[in-house]
Design an enzyme around this catalytic site. Structure first.
Site, mmCIF file in Angstrom:
data_model
loop_
_atom_site.group_PDB
_atom_site.id
_atom_site.type_symbol
_atom_site.label_atom_id
_atom_site.label_comp_id
_atom_site.label_asym_id
_atom_site.label_seq_id
_atom_site.Cartn_x
_atom_site.Cartn_y
_atom_site.Cartn_z
ATOM 1 N N SER A 48 0.858 -1.192 0.000
ATOM 2 C CA SER A 48 0.000 0.000 0.000
ATOM 3 C C SER A 48 0.888 1.233 0.000
ATOM 4 C CB SER A 48 -0.865 0.015 1.269
ATOM 5 O OG SER A 48 -1.474 1.279 1.433
ATOM 6 N N TYR A 101 -1.658 -1.323 10.080
ATOM 7 C CA TYR A 101 -1.689 -1.385 8.608
ATOM 8 C C TYR A 101 -0.359 -0.878 8.053
ATOM 9 C CZ TYR A 101 -3.761 -0.986 3.914
ATOM 10 O OH TYR A 101 -4.053 -1.131 2.574
HETATM 11 N N1 LIG Z 1 -8.740 -0.017 -1.587
HETATM 12 C C1 LIG Z 1 -7.669 0.711 -1.367
HETATM 13 O O1 LIG Z 1 -7.710 1.952 -1.404
HETATM 14 C C2 LIG Z 1 -6.345 0.042 -1.088
HETATM 15 C C3 LIG Z 1 -5.201 0.853 -1.023
HETATM 16 C C4 LIG Z 1 -3.971 0.244 -0.769
HETATM 17 C C5 LIG Z 1 -3.884 -1.120 -0.602
HETATM 18 N N2 LIG Z 1 -5.008 -1.871 -0.658
HETATM 19 C C6 LIG Z 1 -4.849 -3.319 -0.471
HETATM 20 O O2 LIG Z 1 -5.517 -3.998 -1.500
HETATM 21 C C7 LIG Z 1 -5.883 -5.303 -1.053
HETATM 22 C C8 LIG Z 1 -7.345 -5.552 -1.408
HETATM 23 O O3 LIG Z 1 -8.151 -4.694 -0.628
HETATM 24 P P1 LIG Z 1 -9.489 -4.025 -1.158
HETATM 25 O O4 LIG Z 1 -9.329 -2.571 -1.025
HETATM 26 O O5 LIG Z 1 -9.886 -4.610 -2.449
HETATM 27 O O6 LIG Z 1 -10.489 -4.435 0.015
HETATM 28 P P2 LIG Z 1 -11.635 -5.559 0.127
HETATM 29 O O7 LIG Z 1 -12.671 -5.326 -0.912
HETATM 30 O O8 LIG Z 1 -12.065 -5.560 1.558
HETATM 31 O O9 LIG Z 1 -10.866 -6.897 -0.186
HETATM 32 C C9 LIG Z 1 -10.111 -7.586 0.764
HETATM 33 C C10 LIG Z 1 -10.041 -9.036 0.325
HETATM 34 O O10 LIG Z 1 -9.199 -9.752 1.241
HETATM 35 C C11 LIG Z 1 -9.877 -10.947 1.584
HETATM 36 N N3 LIG Z 1 -9.453 -11.399 2.901
HETATM 37 C C12 LIG Z 1 -9.445 -10.704 4.059
HETATM 38 N N4 LIG Z 1 -9.035 -11.506 5.068
HETATM 39 C C13 LIG Z 1 -8.787 -12.718 4.519
HETATM 40 C C14 LIG Z 1 -8.362 -13.968 5.033
HETATM 41 N N5 LIG Z 1 -8.091 -14.141 6.338
HETATM 42 N N6 LIG Z 1 -8.215 -15.002 4.185
HETATM 43 C C15 LIG Z 1 -8.476 -14.856 2.855
HETATM 44 N N7 LIG Z 1 -8.885 -13.712 2.311
HETATM 45 C C16 LIG Z 1 -9.033 -12.659 3.132
HETATM 46 C C17 LIG Z 1 -11.342 -10.606 1.537
HETATM 47 O O11 LIG Z 1 -12.118 -11.767 1.275
HETATM 48 P P3 LIG Z 1 -12.998 -12.588 2.347
HETATM 49 O O12 LIG Z 1 -13.531 -11.611 3.343
HETATM 50 O O13 LIG Z 1 -14.043 -13.225 1.498
HETATM 51 O O14 LIG Z 1 -12.041 -13.579 2.922
HETATM 52 C C18 LIG Z 1 -11.401 -9.694 0.323
HETATM 53 O O15 LIG Z 1 -11.540 -10.450 -0.851
HETATM 54 C C19 LIG Z 1 -5.587 -5.331 0.448
HETATM 55 O O16 LIG Z 1 -4.356 -5.976 0.668
HETATM 56 C C20 LIG Z 1 -5.486 -3.863 0.797
HETATM 57 O O17 LIG Z 1 -4.698 -3.618 1.929
HETATM 58 C C21 LIG Z 1 -6.237 -1.333 -0.901
#
Ligand SMILES: NC(=O)c1ccc[n+]([C@@H]2O[C@H](COP(=O)([O-])OP(=O)(O)OC[C@H]3O[C@@H](n4cnc5c(N)ncnc54)[C@H](OP(=O)(O)O)[C@@H]3O)[C@@H](O)[C@H]2O)c1
Length: 258
Positions: free
Chosen positions: A145, A162
């Protein structure tokens, strides 16, 4: 002419494929010709993403798994190998963004951040890397991130576990890249900034004040749009990046450089 971005014949494992950036990436991989193993805990969500991929003319399988549970990860990887015979690309994307600073974070929340965001990458990679070594080919992309390298001083958006976990992803990426390059495996990390997803839609995207401030601060004057991470992911997952290893690429509109 050879298309360096073509993923036909490749098998991709996407963790956290049930929503947000992971489900978007899974669809993009399918559009570039790969078959996709969709991994996360929520099976119904995975099944509906698999259906969407089918509608797009692609192929995928849902694999229910908690990335913090070694036994489940081992079984999930074995199931994918049984189904597809190999894994060429691993997108370690599962993550949680828990609010709180060291002064008010519970130990449970600290552990959940580190276990999902760091240990999850270790465990999935632990079971996938041996198959990549065997075929002398692999592309691993770890989602970190922008918050690995910059923090927010506003108390509303404080997320110390985080910050710590995402910095650890960069260190882990470099270690893996240094060790596995000789086996034909590249390992890189990506640092998205603000994308709308389940993590952000009820928090950061709910605050007009935050969005305004963020947009003013960011050189491109806006949050990311849906799909804007995919180009970098396809690049790092394809032969277009064959000599790129151990790098951390920010996809942040430049917010980290001002
Ligand atoms: N959105 C942003 O602005 C942003 C910015 C920087 C980085 N990121 C990173 O991008 C990645 C995806 O995040 P997102 O923003 O798309 O959020 P999201 O929609 O909440 O997606 C998170 C994903 O992680 C999965 N997950 C969480 N805990 C898990 C576990 N114990 N085992 C397996 N899967 C798990 C969730 O699936 P289940 O709940 O079905 O398991 C979900 O598919 C993350 O690493 C996040 O830190 C996001």
């Amino acid at each position: 002419m050879k298309n360096l971005f073509d993923l036909k014949g490749k098998i991709v494992l996407v963790t956290g494929a049930s929503s947000g950036l992971g489900s978007d990436a899974a669809k993009a991989y399918a559009e570039y010709g790969a078959k996709v193993a969709l991994l996360a805990r929520r099976k119904e969500k995975l099944e509906s993403i698999a259906e969407e991929i089918k509608q797009l003319g692609g192929e995928s399988i849902p694999v229910q798994c908690d990335v913090t549970n070694e036994e489940m990860v081992k079984n999930a990887v074995e199931e994918i190998i049984k189904q597809y015979g190999k894994i060429d690309i691993l997108l370690n994307n599962s993550g949680v963004a828990i609010k709180g600073g060291v002064h008010n974070l519970t130990e449970e929340d600290w552990n959940k951040s580190m276990n999902t965001n760091v240990k999850g990458i270790y465990l999935v990679s632990k079971y996938v890397i041996p198959y990549m070594k065997e075929q002398n080919y692999g592309k691993v992309v770890n989602i970190a991130s922008v918050n690995a390298v910059i923090a927010d001083k506003d108390d509303l958006f404080i997320r110390h576990s985080y910050n710590a976990s995402k910095s650890a992803v960069i260190g882990l990426t470099k270690g893996m890249a240094a060790s596995y390059g000789k086996h034909g495996i590249t390992v890189n990390a990506v640092g998205p900034a603000l994308f709308e997803s389940e993590i952000t839609k009820d928090t950061l995207f709910k605050s007009d004040e935050f969005l305004k401030e963020y947009s003013e601060k960011n050189p491109v004057e806006r949050p990311a749009e849906k799909g804007e991470l995919n180009g970098t992911l396809i690049y790092l997952s394809s032969d277009a990046s064959s000599y790129v290893n151990g790098q951390f690429i920010l996809v942040d509109g430049g917010v980290s450089i001002v």
